[in-house]
Design a protein around this motif. Structure first.
Motif, mmCIF file in Angstrom:
data_model
loop_
_atom_site.group_PDB
_atom_site.id
_atom_site.type_symbol
_atom_site.label_atom_id
_atom_site.label_comp_id
_atom_site.label_asym_id
_atom_site.label_seq_id
_atom_site.Cartn_x
_atom_site.Cartn_y
_atom_site.Cartn_z
ATOM 1 N N UNK A 187 8.509 4.332 0.333
ATOM 2 C CA UNK A 187 7.708 3.107 0.339
ATOM 3 C C UNK A 187 8.033 2.243 1.550
ATOM 4 N N UNK A 188 9.327 2.123 1.861
ATOM 5 C CA UNK A 188 9.753 1.311 3.005
ATOM 6 C C UNK A 188 9.250 1.924 4.306
ATOM 7 N N UNK A 189 9.349 3.235 4.421
ATOM 8 C CA UNK A 189 8.887 3.918 5.630
ATOM 9 C C UNK A 189 7.385 3.722 5.815
ATOM 10 N N UNK A 190 6.620 3.840 4.750
ATOM 11 C CA UNK A 190 5.170 3.647 4.833
ATOM 12 C C UNK A 190 4.835 2.207 5.209
ATOM 13 N N UNK A 191 5.561 1.257 4.628
ATOM 14 C CA UNK A 191 5.342 -0.155 4.949
ATOM 15 C C UNK A 191 5.608 -0.421 6.431
ATOM 16 N N UNK A 192 6.704 0.126 6.944
ATOM 17 C CA UNK A 192 7.059 -0.083 8.347
ATOM 18 C C UNK A 192 6.011 0.534 9.277
ATOM 19 N N UNK A 193 5.554 1.712 8.944
ATOM 20 C CA UNK A 193 4.535 2.375 9.780
ATOM 21 C C UNK A 193 3.229 1.595 9.766
ATOM 22 N N UNK A 194 2.815 1.169 8.584
ATOM 23 C CA UNK A 194 1.563 0.430 8.450
ATOM 24 C C UNK A 194 1.583 -0.859 9.251
ATOM 25 N N UNK A 195 2.729 -1.512 9.285
ATOM 26 C CA UNK A 195 2.839 -2.813 9.962
ATOM 27 C C UNK A 195 3.481 -2.709 11.349
ATOM 28 N N UNK A 196 3.680 -1.473 11.803
ATOM 29 C CA UNK A 196 4.220 -1.207 13.143
ATOM 30 C C UNK A 196 5.559 -1.918 13.360
ATOM 31 N N UNK A 197 6.421 -1.768 12.362
ATOM 32 C CA UNK A 197 7.752 -2.378 12.432
ATOM 33 C C UNK A 197 8.757 -1.297 12.810
ATOM 34 N N UNK A 198 9.441 -1.485 13.918
ATOM 35 C CA UNK A 198 10.361 -0.462 14.426
ATOM 36 C C UNK A 198 11.803 -0.674 13.972
ATOM 37 N N UNK A 199 12.089 -1.815 13.361
ATOM 38 C CA UNK A 199 13.435 -2.131 12.846
ATOM 39 C C UNK A 199 14.490 -2.141 13.946
ATOM 40 N N UNK A 200 14.126 -2.681 15.097
ATOM 41 C CA UNK A 200 15.053 -2.744 16.227
ATOM 42 C C UNK A 200 15.630 -4.139 16.436
ATOM 43 N N UNK A 201 15.182 -5.079 15.636
ATOM 44 C CA UNK A 201 15.690 -6.448 15.732
ATOM 45 C C UNK A 201 16.080 -6.945 14.344
ATOM 46 N N UNK A 202 16.872 -8.016 14.294
ATOM 47 C CA UNK A 202 17.244 -8.609 13.008
ATOM 48 C C UNK A 202 15.993 -9.030 12.243
ATOM 49 N N UNK A 203 15.057 -9.641 12.954
ATOM 50 C CA UNK A 203 13.846 -10.129 12.303
ATOM 51 C C UNK A 203 13.048 -8.991 11.670
ATOM 52 N N UNK A 204 12.945 -7.862 12.367
ATOM 53 C CA UNK A 204 12.190 -6.739 11.836
ATOM 54 C C UNK A 204 12.883 -6.125 10.620
ATOM 55 N N UNK A 205 14.195 -6.009 10.677
ATOM 56 C CA UNK A 205 14.935 -5.458 9.538
ATOM 57 C C UNK A 205 14.797 -6.377 8.331
ATOM 58 N N UNK A 206 14.896 -7.683 8.544
ATOM 59 C CA UNK A 206 14.765 -8.633 7.433
ATOM 60 C C UNK A 206 13.351 -8.566 6.845
ATOM 61 N N UNK A 207 12.364 -8.349 7.694
ATOM 62 C CA UNK A 207 10.991 -8.202 7.207
ATOM 63 C C UNK A 207 10.872 -6.992 6.268
ATOM 64 N N UNK A 208 11.514 -5.890 6.658
ATOM 65 C CA UNK A 208 11.515 -4.685 5.824
ATOM 66 C C UNK A 208 12.282 -4.928 4.528
ATOM 67 N N UNK A 209 13.417 -5.618 4.605
ATOM 68 C CA UNK A 209 14.208 -5.887 3.400
ATOM 69 C C UNK A 209 13.477 -6.831 2.442
ATOM 70 N N UNK A 210 12.705 -7.747 2.990
ATOM 71 C CA UNK A 210 11.904 -8.633 2.135
ATOM 72 C C UNK A 210 10.912 -7.805 1.324
ATOM 73 N N UNK A 211 10.300 -6.806 1.976
ATOM 74 C CA UNK A 211 9.397 -5.904 1.264
ATOM 75 C C UNK A 211 10.170 -5.098 0.215
ATOM 76 N N UNK A 212 11.293 -4.541 0.600
ATOM 77 C CA UNK A 212 12.112 -3.753 -0.327
ATOM 78 C C UNK A 212 12.489 -4.583 -1.546
ATOM 79 N N UNK A 213 12.890 -5.814 -1.322
ATOM 80 C CA UNK A 213 13.325 -6.673 -2.432
ATOM 81 C C UNK A 213 12.179 -7.067 -3.359
ATOM 82 N N UNK A 214 10.952 -6.862 -2.912
ATOM 83 C CA UNK A 214 9.793 -7.193 -3.742
ATOM 84 C C UNK A 214 9.386 -6.042 -4.657
ATOM 85 N N UNK A 215 9.959 -4.848 -4.432
ATOM 86 C CA UNK A 215 9.571 -3.671 -5.216
ATOM 87 C C UNK A 215 10.179 -3.693 -6.631
#
Length: 215
Positions: A187-215
């Motif tokens: 789910x996290x991988x699909x979310x990152x791909x859909x939103x073009x999030x590369x997880x290379x910055x703190x902000x991008x990782x936190x964005x992914x974790x916010x999604x993860x925490x909503x599951x």
């Protein structure tokens, strides 16, 4: 409750009092024995800044604080000198807008404790470890090289911690972040791909974790 009066007050007029049960009887040692010409600083913030100490079930305590990244300790400046906060899970501190908490983490197969800067809230959190290492002075090995003075250098790292588990070290890369979230990896991988999030910055990782925490 025994109280240690710090003998200081600030512009907002509040006298600072910290219970003695939160204070280490001995301050962090070793720094005064370092060479005079050492380069860099053992502190994340050299100067003491106004911050807060948080204790479970208590109102925050205001004080002048700094973080010793070499010895992993929080120091407070008082009218009677510098004291050190005990390293306890129920104590945390805000210094310069950063929240420092004691967390469990994995290190060489063992579970250890250290201060981390908490980057977000939720079941899965990104933690930043501010750490300084001391490098001994080095004599020149030839006439073509120079002596290298002793120095403190940054050895910072990131950890990802999930509810009930110790933190694991990660790099700001999608491979590391996804591996640390095995229960919802797809789910996290699909979310990152859909939103073009590369997880290379703190902000991008936190964005992914916010999604993860909503599951």
């Amino acid at each position: 409750m025994l109280v240690f009066a710090l003998g200081a007050s600030f512009a907002f007029g509040q006298n600072i009092e910290l219970p003695t049960e939160y204070i280490n009887n001995t301050t962090l040692g070793g720094i005064n024995n370092l060479p005079e010409n050492v380069q860099g600083s053992p502190y994340a913030n050299e100067e003491f800044v106004l911050g807060k100490v948080f204790a479970e079930g208590q109102q925050p305590y205001n004080g002048l604080l700094r973080f010793n990244a070499y010895q992993d300790g929080i120091e407070m400046k008082t009218g009677k000198g510098i004291i050190t906060l005990l390293k306890r899970d129920y104590l945390s501190a805000e210094i310069g807008g950063k929240l420092y908490r004691i967390e469990n983490y994995k290190n060489n197969g063992a579970i250890r404790k250290a201060y981390f800067v908490e980057m977000n809230k939720g079941n899965a959190r990104l933690l930043f470890r501010q750490h300084k290492e001391f490098v001994e002075e080095r004599a020149a090995i030839s006439s073509y090289s120079k002596d290298q003075p002793a120095k403190f250098q940054d050895d910072n790292s990131y950890y990802l911690i999930t509810e009930g588990n110790p933190g694991v070290e990660v790099r700001l890369k999608s491979k590391d972040i996804l591996a640390a979230l095995p229960d919802h990896q797809k789910e996290v991988e699909d979310f990152a791909k859909k939103n073009k999030i590369k997880m290379k910055t703190e902000e991008e990782v936190i964005q992914v974790l916010t999604f993860y925490n909503s599951l």
